[in-house]
Design a protein around this motif. Structure first.
Motif, PDB file in Angstrom:
ATOM      1  N   LEU A 256       0.743  -1.064  -0.014  1.00  0.00           N
ATOM      2  CA  LEU A 256      -0.030   0.151   0.080  1.00  0.00           C
ATOM      3  C   LEU A 256       0.775   1.122  -0.031  1.00  0.00           C
ATOM      4  O   LEU A 256       0.608   2.136  -0.802  1.00  0.00           O
ATOM      5  CB  LEU A 256      -0.794  -0.149   1.252  1.00  0.00           C
ATOM      6  CG  LEU A 256      -1.625   1.283   1.494  1.00  0.00           C
ATOM      7  CD1 LEU A 256      -2.454   1.534   0.388  1.00  0.00           C
ATOM      8  CD2 LEU A 256      -2.584   1.115   2.716  1.00  0.00           C
ATOM      9  N   VAL A 257       2.126   1.272   0.789  1.00  0.00           N
ATOM     10  CA  VAL A 257       2.753   2.539   0.942  1.00  0.00           C
ATOM     11  C   VAL A 257       3.428   2.588  -0.461  1.00  0.00           C
ATOM     12  O   VAL A 257       3.647   3.722  -0.717  1.00  0.00           O
ATOM     13  CB  VAL A 257       3.698   2.449   2.043  1.00  0.00           C
ATOM     14  CG1 VAL A 257       4.694   3.619   2.047  1.00  0.00           C
ATOM     15  CG2 VAL A 257       2.992   2.411   3.475  1.00  0.00           C
ATOM     16  N   ILE A 262       5.403   6.166  -1.693  1.00  0.00           N
ATOM     17  CA  ILE A 262       6.918   5.802  -2.175  1.00  0.00           C
ATOM     18  C   ILE A 262       6.970   6.275  -3.628  1.00  0.00           C
ATOM     19  O   ILE A 262       7.830   6.721  -4.200  1.00  0.00           O
ATOM     20  CB  ILE A 262       7.283   4.242  -1.965  1.00  0.00           C
ATOM     21  CG1 ILE A 262       7.372   4.200  -0.450  1.00  0.00           C
ATOM     22  CG2 ILE A 262       8.409   4.097  -2.609  1.00  0.00           C
ATOM     23  CD1 ILE A 262       7.675   2.613   0.062  1.00  0.00           C
ATOM     24  N   PHE A 263       5.788   5.634  -4.509  1.00  0.00           N
ATOM     25  CA  PHE A 263       5.943   5.889  -5.923  1.00  0.00           C
ATOM     26  C   PHE A 263       5.650   7.282  -6.299  1.00  0.00           C
ATOM     27  O   PHE A 263       6.515   7.845  -7.157  1.00  0.00           O
ATOM     28  CB  PHE A 263       4.689   5.162  -6.810  1.00  0.00           C
ATOM     29  CG  PHE A 263       5.244   4.807  -7.979  1.00  0.00           C
ATOM     30  CD1 PHE A 263       5.400   3.693  -8.543  1.00  0.00           C
ATOM     31  CD2 PHE A 263       4.750   5.711  -8.970  1.00  0.00           C
ATOM     32  CE1 PHE A 263       5.727   3.590 -10.040  1.00  0.00           C
ATOM     33  CE2 PHE A 263       4.817   5.683 -10.478  1.00  0.00           C
ATOM     34  CZ  PHE A 263       5.628   4.600 -10.868  1.00  0.00           C
ATOM     35  N   LEU A 264       4.972   8.190  -5.433  1.00  0.00           N
ATOM     36  CA  LEU A 264       4.704   9.325  -5.904  1.00  0.00           C
ATOM     37  C   LEU A 264       6.072  10.148  -5.502  1.00  0.00           C
ATOM     38  O   LEU A 264       6.475  11.045  -6.295  1.00  0.00           O
ATOM     39  CB  LEU A 264       3.710  10.073  -5.046  1.00  0.00           C
ATOM     40  CG  LEU A 264       2.877  11.014  -5.189  1.00  0.00           C
ATOM     41  CD1 LEU A 264       2.430  11.048  -6.693  1.00  0.00           C
ATOM     42  CD2 LEU A 264       1.954  11.535  -4.245  1.00  0.00           C
ATOM     43  N   PHE A 265       6.722   9.991  -4.440  1.00  0.00           N
ATOM     44  CA  PHE A 265       7.946  10.398  -4.018  1.00  0.00           C
ATOM     45  C   PHE A 265       9.214  10.052  -5.170  1.00  0.00           C
ATOM     46  O   PHE A 265      10.193  11.022  -5.253  1.00  0.00           O
ATOM     47  CB  PHE A 265       8.108  10.690  -2.661  1.00  0.00           C
ATOM     48  CG  PHE A 265       7.658  11.618  -1.654  1.00  0.00           C
ATOM     49  CD1 PHE A 265       8.294  12.687  -1.437  1.00  0.00           C
ATOM     50  CD2 PHE A 265       6.181  11.066  -1.209  1.00  0.00           C
ATOM     51  CE1 PHE A 265       7.523  13.565  -0.555  1.00  0.00           C
ATOM     52  CE2 PHE A 265       5.578  11.947  -0.542  1.00  0.00           C
ATOM     53  CZ  PHE A 265       6.272  13.152  -0.033  1.00  0.00           C
ATOM     54  N   ILE A 266       9.139   9.079  -5.472  1.00  0.00           N
ATOM     55  CA  ILE A 266      10.131   8.653  -6.516  1.00  0.00           C
ATOM     56  C   ILE A 266       9.929   9.380  -7.762  1.00  0.00           C
ATOM     57  O   ILE A 266      10.798   9.726  -8.355  1.00  0.00           O
ATOM     58  CB  ILE A 266       9.998   7.103  -6.883  1.00  0.00           C
ATOM     59  CG1 ILE A 266      10.605   6.042  -5.650  1.00  0.00           C
ATOM     60  CG2 ILE A 266      10.775   6.613  -8.237  1.00  0.00           C
ATOM     61  CD1 ILE A 266      10.482   4.755  -5.819  1.00  0.00           C
ATOM     62  N   LEU A 267       8.631   9.645  -8.151  1.00  0.00           N
ATOM     63  CA  LEU A 267       8.459  10.315  -9.331  1.00  0.00           C
ATOM     64  C   LEU A 267       8.897  11.885  -8.997  1.00  0.00           C
ATOM     65  O   LEU A 267       9.107  12.369 -10.069  1.00  0.00           O
ATOM     66  CB  LEU A 267       6.852  10.289  -9.756  1.00  0.00           C
ATOM     67  CG  LEU A 267       6.303   9.280 -10.559  1.00  0.00           C
ATOM     68  CD1 LEU A 267       5.107   9.403 -10.904  1.00  0.00           C
ATOM     69  CD2 LEU A 267       7.043   9.231 -12.168  1.00  0.00           C
ATOM     70  N   PHE A 268       8.578  12.341  -7.938  1.00  0.00           N
ATOM     71  CA  PHE A 268       8.813  13.686  -7.476  1.00  0.00           C
ATOM     72  C   PHE A 268      10.437  13.830  -7.857  1.00  0.00           C
ATOM     73  O   PHE A 268      10.878  14.957  -8.393  1.00  0.00           O
ATOM     74  CB  PHE A 268       8.509  13.854  -6.129  1.00  0.00           C
ATOM     75  CG  PHE A 268       9.032  15.354  -5.659  1.00  0.00           C
ATOM     76  CD1 PHE A 268       8.322  16.487  -5.827  1.00  0.00           C
ATOM     77  CD2 PHE A 268       9.994  15.324  -4.487  1.00  0.00           C
ATOM     78  CE1 PHE A 268       8.841  17.586  -5.517  1.00  0.00           C
ATOM     79  CE2 PHE A 268      10.341  16.549  -4.239  1.00  0.00           C
ATOM     80  CZ  PHE A 268       9.864  17.799  -4.461  1.00  0.00           C
ATOM     81  N   LEU A 533       9.051  -4.237  -5.467  1.00  0.00           N
ATOM     82  CA  LEU A 533       9.235  -5.812  -5.504  1.00  0.00           C
ATOM     83  C   LEU A 533       9.444  -6.091  -4.053  1.00  0.00           C
ATOM     84  O   LEU A 533       9.185  -7.084  -3.701  1.00  0.00           O
ATOM     85  CB  LEU A 533      10.193  -6.078  -6.620  1.00  0.00           C
ATOM     86  CG  LEU A 533       9.794  -6.019  -7.982  1.00  0.00           C
ATOM     87  CD1 LEU A 533      11.027  -6.437  -8.746  1.00  0.00           C
ATOM     88  CD2 LEU A 533       8.763  -6.872  -8.317  1.00  0.00           C
ATOM     89  N   ALA A 534      10.469  -5.293  -3.296  1.00  0.00           N
ATOM     90  CA  ALA A 534      10.633  -5.712  -2.102  1.00  0.00           C
ATOM     91  C   ALA A 534       9.576  -5.652  -1.030  1.00  0.00           C
ATOM     92  O   ALA A 534       9.443  -6.546  -0.398  1.00  0.00           O
ATOM     93  CB  ALA A 534      11.796  -4.902  -1.558  1.00  0.00           C
ATOM     94  N   CYS A 535       8.810  -4.401  -1.270  1.00  0.00           N
ATOM     95  CA  CYS A 535       7.620  -4.320  -0.587  1.00  0.00           C
ATOM     96  C   CYS A 535       6.537  -5.655  -0.439  1.00  0.00           C
ATOM     97  O   CYS A 535       5.794  -5.859   0.296  1.00  0.00           O
ATOM     98  CB  CYS A 535       6.953  -3.013  -0.917  1.00  0.00           C
ATOM     99  SG  CYS A 535       7.843  -1.784  -0.170  1.00  0.00           S
TER     100      CYS A 535
END
Length: 763
Positions: A256-257, A262-268, A533-535
């Motif tokens: 979920l995170v 996480i994905f949003l901040f990676i894009l940021f 993948l780790a998550c």
């Protein structure tokens, strides 16, 4: 190396032969030909889907004259299709454009199936499906020696995405019959676990899949073990239902995170890099620290700290900044191992550097159910101490080698850089403001990402305006519109970005900028692979804990130790984290260790955030600790040195990172945590005291480690400094007083000895 090596050969030797991500060993590209472009657009579709779901804007909700974002999207897609048709009539190639159209249409279609607002469970399953599809295709495009192996890779990836679509299409049915799996459900559940474990093995190595496999085997066969390790026994259907359906296994909280924050901040971070923020940080660091003693090393520390505020990824920081800082440090006079160690140590600190920090911080906030701002607050002082210790190590090593700063004339001007590029950090400033004023990280990240994209697109438009007055008017107007949009709804922010995109689409410079934004979306999806993948796979470990009660068994054992000696329990937790971290990344390391050890530390009266931070810190330290030391080995190709030697130097530089968590356990004020009986001025005096004590301990340890203060230290002087630091860290009666006295005597003796040697020379 022969003395006849020319500059081009030297540059070729200094540069890495291939741009490969050390976290998954795959090239930083999508491959060549049609399959490469197909994978590129799948990654863009993945990012588009995540942006839609993370922003949380119902696409079917009317906002102007009955119009919704769905209507605007439909108009845009029809116009795009018409433009492609026009190109086809003129016999132009439309393959790439058609793939792009299908990618965007697919992403929106997935969400619109649920009326524009997708259930969390489905978001998680599609997120894992996309991750596996991109991973399988990356393996196929880069590691397949034949067309048949390439086809297998794509088939595995597509099969995993179909598992996600199974949950997407049958969501309501699966909810209704929860706990009663059909034969097809069982097959899909087994396939989801098998494909995920296989892909994680291929992408990230065998360690994490083996750990997950052992936990899965414990679920199925643990009832055969002797007490107290046994459990009551679970059937295959029960295990599959728990792990592959619902929110306790691979679609649990970590996923979920990963699918939101996480994905949003990676894009940021990806968009901030495209905007030129990383270069700006490097220039500012060079301007401020380049002329200091050991300047290039201090530039490395400062730029890594600044980059950590954006990316929050240690290994990514090593790769991004190390290509510039490591050769610079080597040319300046630092050894290859020390240069690599400085880069690895300071880059890993990015995961504990507010405001963004690493992905673990978001998982921690969700796991222990505290506001993200509280995690940031707890990390501020330790992060500053960590980077101060790195800075000190560089300063002392430079003094030991008599390395002065770079010529001031060759460095950028900090004030000029700030005046010309200050706007680049405006989105980061807004992000920090929103995080600390109570907004959720999801909202703050969405706004920060939107403003970054608006900044990139707006810069391209402003550059095309010939009259300076028009550029000023444009920026003022854009700032006012963005401010109004933020004050009303994020939907308007999206519309502003859409309008800027449309404007850019009609200019040559603008189309190049739009392509850069699309590239950033694809890059973000690729960078999310190791984290996502780790998550997902570590959800098997968490699912085992919740299903079998294994955590209670381990907890009872550790509590029995901790009641007698909490220090022993802390050391065991540290060793467990370091050993686990030798084979798996920080995120699964934290999740596994926090599931086992953090609740135990809490029962031993260690504050909640401090107990989780303790585990978090040693998960990071594991990436610096030989023999694995992922960050050190990531720096090795750039340093042209053994990863093991770099890892040894990194541990020496990062020694404070091993000490700070212990100090915080015994004195939680180091992490700004409340202490019973301390309030108001008394509390803040306690904070000041622990910061001074910790800082002095870090300085003494740095001197002992490097062997230099104002002049080189003898072995017994280094031992003296280390003992003084040890007394300051120890939390026993009178140890502080002894530590301060030893420190004062050490400094006084060293200064006296230095003056005694210098006096005859003066005479």
């Amino acid at each position: 190396m022969s003395q006849g090596v020319n500059n081009s050969e030297l540059a070729q030797m200094e540069a890495p032969s291939e741009s490969v991500n050390p976290e998954h060993g795959l090239p930083e590209s999508f491959g060549d030909g049609l399959l490469g472009r197909l994978l590129f657009w799948i990654a863009v579709s993945f990012s588009t889907f995540q942006i839609i779901t993370s922003f949380g804007i119902p696409l079917d909700q009317p906002f102007i004259a009955g119009l919704s974002l769905t209507h605007l999207w439909a108009v845009a897609m029809v116009a795009w299709a018409a433009w492609l048709a026009g190109l086809a009539v003129r016999r132009r190639s439309i393959i790439d454009g058609a793939l792009g159209w299908a990618a965007i249409a697919g992403a929106f279609g997935l969400v619109l199936w649920f009326g524009g607002s997708m259930p969390s469970q489905v978001v998680r399953t599609i997120h894992v499906g996309f991750l596996c599809l991109v991973a399988g295709a990356m393996i196929a495009n880069h590691r397949s020696g034949s067309s048949s192996l390439r086809a297998i890779g794509w088939i595995v990836g597509v099969a995993s995405f179909l598992v996600g679509l199974y949950h997407w299409a049958l969501y309501e049915e699966l909810v209704i019959r929860a706990g009663e799996l059909t034969t097809l459900d069982l097959v899909v559940g087994i396939a989801s676990l098998a494909i995920l474990i296989y892909l994680v093995w291929r992408v990230m190595g065998p360690a994490l899949p083996i750990v997950a496999g052992l936990f899965l085997a414990y679920c199925l066969f643990g009832h055969y073990l002797p007490a107290p390790l046994d459990h009551r026994g679970y059937s295959l259907e029960q295990v599959i239902e728990h792990m592959s359906f619902g929110t306790e296994g691979i679609y649990g909280t970590p996923t979920l995170v990963s699918a939101t924050y996480i994905f949003l901040f990676i894009l940021f971070g990806a968009f901030m890099e495209k905007a030129g923020v990383i270069d700006f940080f490097n220039d500012i660091s060079m301007a401020v620290f380049g002329d200091k003693q050991g300047g290039p090393g201090k530039v490395c520390v400062a730029s890594s700290a600044l980059m950590g505020t954006v990316s929050g990824s240690g290994v990514a920081n090593v790769v991004a900044s190390g290509q510039f800082t490591i050769p610079l440090m080597k040319r300046f006079g630092f050894t290859s191992a020390f240069a690599g160690g400085v880069e690895a140590t300071s880059s890993m600190g990015g995961q504990i550097m507010p405001p963004v920090m690493g992905a673990v911080a978001f998982i921690m906030a969700e796991t222990i159910d505290v506001p993200y701002s509280k995690i940031v607050e707890a990390a501020i002082i330790p992060a500053v101490l960590y980077f101060a210790a790195c800075y000190l190590a560089v300063h002392l090593e430079a003094g030991k080698r008599n390395l002065r700063g770079l010529p001031k004339a060759e460095l950028p001007n900090a004030w000029a850089e700030m005046k010309s590029k200050w706007f680049l950090i405006a989105p980061l400033g807004v992000l920090v403001y929103l995080l600390f004023t109570g907004y959720t990280p999801l909202f703050a990240g969405a706004v920060g990402l939107s403003l970054t994209v608006a900044l990139i697109l707006g810069t391209a438009i402003a550059a095309g305006l010939a009259v300076p007055a028009l550029r000023i008017v444009f920026w003022i107007g854009l700032a006012l519109v963005a401010t109004y949009s933020l004050a009303s709804t994020v939907t308007l922010v999206v519309l502003v970005v859409a309008a800027l995109s449309l404007w850019n689409a009609f200019t040559g410079r603008g189309r190049t900028t739009l392509q850069a934004c699309v590239d950033a979306m694809a890059d973000g999806a690729r960078q999310a692979l190791p984290v996502g993948l780790a998550c997902a796979v570590v959800g098997i470990v968490i699912g085992t804990m919740t299903l079998t009660g294994l955590g209670t068994i381990v907890g009872t054992w550790m509590i029995s130790i901790g009641k007698e000696n909490i220090f022993a329990a802390l050391v065991l937790t540290m060793i467990f984290s370091l050993i686990l971290g030798m084979g798996i990344p920080t995120i699964p390391n934290y999740i596994i260790t926090s599931s086992l050890a953090a609740p135990i530390l809490l029962q031993l009266d260690v504050p909640l955030i401090v107990s989780h931070m303790f585990v978090f810190y040693f998960g990071i330290m594991a990436d610096l600790t030989p023999p694995v030391a992922l960050a050190a080995f990531a720096a090795a190709p750039m340093a042209k040195e053994s990863g093991l030697k770099i890892g040894i130097q990194a541990v020496r530089i990062a020694l404070p990172g091993f000490v700070i968590p212990y100090m915080a356990v015994y004195d939680p004020t180091l992490m700004l945590q409340p202490v019973p009986g301390l309030e108001g001025a008394g509390y803040w005096l306690a904070v000041v005291y622990i910061v001074i004590k910790a800082s002095l301990a870090m300085v003494l340890w740095g001197m002992a480690s490097v062997g230099y203060f104002l002049k080189p230290l003898a072995w017994w002087e280094r031992l003296w400094a280390a003992v003084a630091a040890g007394f300051l860290v120890a939390a026993i009666t009178l140890t502080d007083e002894i530590g301060f006295v030893l420190a004062a005597l050490f400094v006084g003796f060293h200064v006296w000895q230095l003056r005694r040697v210098a006096t005859p020379a003066v005479g």
